[in-house]
Scaffold this motif. Structure first.
Motif, PDB file in Angstrom:
ATOM      1  N   TYR A 160       0.821  -1.208   0.000  1.00 27.67           N
ATOM      2  CA  TYR A 160       0.000   0.000   0.000  1.00 27.67           C
ATOM      3  C   TYR A 160       0.858   1.263   0.000  1.00 27.67           C
ATOM      4  N   ASP A 161       1.944   1.232   0.736  1.00 26.58           N
ATOM      5  CA  ASP A 161       2.840   2.384   0.747  1.00 26.58           C
ATOM      6  C   ASP A 161       3.362   2.663  -0.661  1.00 26.58           C
ATOM      7  N   ARG A 162       3.770   1.603  -1.352  1.00 21.58           N
ATOM      8  CA  ARG A 162       4.308   1.762  -2.708  1.00 21.58           C
ATOM      9  C   ARG A 162       3.236   2.257  -3.674  1.00 21.58           C
ATOM     10  N   THR A 165       1.966   5.832  -2.973  1.00 18.76           N
ATOM     11  CA  THR A 165       3.001   6.806  -3.314  1.00 18.76           C
ATOM     12  C   THR A 165       3.101   6.967  -4.828  1.00 18.76           C
ATOM     13  N   GLY A 170       0.911   9.501  -1.151  1.00 22.53           N
ATOM     14  CA  GLY A 170       1.377   8.709  -0.031  1.00 22.53           C
ATOM     15  C   GLY A 170       0.245   8.051   0.727  1.00 22.53           C
ATOM     16  N   ALA A 171       0.599   7.062   1.528  1.00 22.17           N
ATOM     17  CA  ALA A 171      -0.401   6.281   2.257  1.00 22.17           C
ATOM     18  C   ALA A 171      -1.177   7.119   3.263  1.00 22.17           C
ATOM     19  N   ALA A 191       0.220   0.843   7.067  1.00 22.22           N
ATOM     20  CA  ALA A 191       0.929   1.771   6.176  1.00 22.22           C
ATOM     21  C   ALA A 191       0.617   3.228   6.491  1.00 22.22           C
ATOM     22  N   SER A 193      -2.689   4.488   6.188  1.00 21.54           N
ATOM     23  CA  SER A 193      -3.882   4.898   5.444  1.00 21.54           C
ATOM     24  C   SER A 193      -5.123   4.829   6.320  1.00 21.54           C
TER      25      SER A 193
END
Length: 236
Positions: A160-162, A165, A170-171, A191, A193
């Motif tokens: 999710y971070d990737r 972003t 960003g998350a 992450a 979110s």
């Protein structure tokens, strides 16, 4: 972790969030159990199939192909290597039927995506077989609502971070919506979110997890209908 309250990106799971999926696996499993009925009790056959699926996730991933291979492996195991070719043929035919089944979208999906797509970047984030997920998205008629589509092998916090972003800000400024506590909710929260759980009555047992009650960024809805209202309440 310092995060902004401004939301710019919303991720959606696909299977059993936007359209029906698990019900076809259940129907096929019932058919498989009936095929091998003379070799054991239904609960035992289903249990051994589940164990095969668990073992094979790291080899085949999620989706119909891995499920079919696990059924074949289970049939070989249960019959001591004597499974008739006709039974293997039935299993393969059942898999093809699953892969050809028309897409059935869930309630309030179309209007919710349409309402949110004008103000937020929508990203489809789903596990499963690439070919099958692309087929279902095309048949669903929902593709135009999404800024991006990510078909991944697994869903972790780093996933999710990737993705948030790459396709957003960003998350911390993203929300994930899905039916699986294990795959859609907990790693998205980890992450940074927001996460909205939309339960489905047939969620696969391997996707079950403890609900993060009390987490400040977690919400649960009965279906996608109230999602737009929740987003407006939180961010406007």
């Amino acid at each position: 972790m310092a995060v902004s309250l401004n939301l710019t990106t919303i991720g959606f799971d696909a299977d059993d969030t936007l359209w029906q999926n698990e019900q076809f696996f259940r129907m096929t499993e019932d058919r498989f159990v009936a095929l091998l009925g003379e070799h054991g009790e239904a609960a035992e056959i289903s249990g051994r199939l589940l164990e095969a699926e668990k073992r094979n996730l790291r080899f085949y991933g999620f989706g119909i192909k891995g499920f079919v291979l696990s059924m074949i492996e289970t049939a070989i195991d249960i019959t001591g290597g004597k499974v008739p070719g006709a039974v293997i043929g039935e299993i393969l035919a059942a898999g093809r039927e699953m892969a050809a089944h028309p897409v059935e979208t869930l309630p309030h999906v179309q209007e919710t995506l349409q309402a949110l797509s004008g103000d937020y970047r929508l990203v489809l984030i789903t596990k499963g077989d690439l070919f099958d997920q692309e087929r279902k998205l095309a048949q669903s008629g929902l593709g135009d609502f999404f800024h991006a589509v990510e078909i991944v092998s697994d869903k972790k916090a780093a996933t999710y971070d990737r993705i948030f972003t790459r396709h957003g800000d960003g998350a911390g400024r993203a929300m994930m919506v899905g039916n699986s506590l294990k795959s859609d909710i907990l790693p998205a929260l980890e992450a940074g979110s927001w996460a909205v759980h939309v339960p489905h009555e047939l969620t696969w047992v391997l996707e079950h997890a403890e609900e993060p009650v009390g987490h400040g960024r977690y919400h649960a809805l009965p279906d996608l209908g109230p999602l737009r209202g929740l987003v407006e309440k939180l961010f406007r």
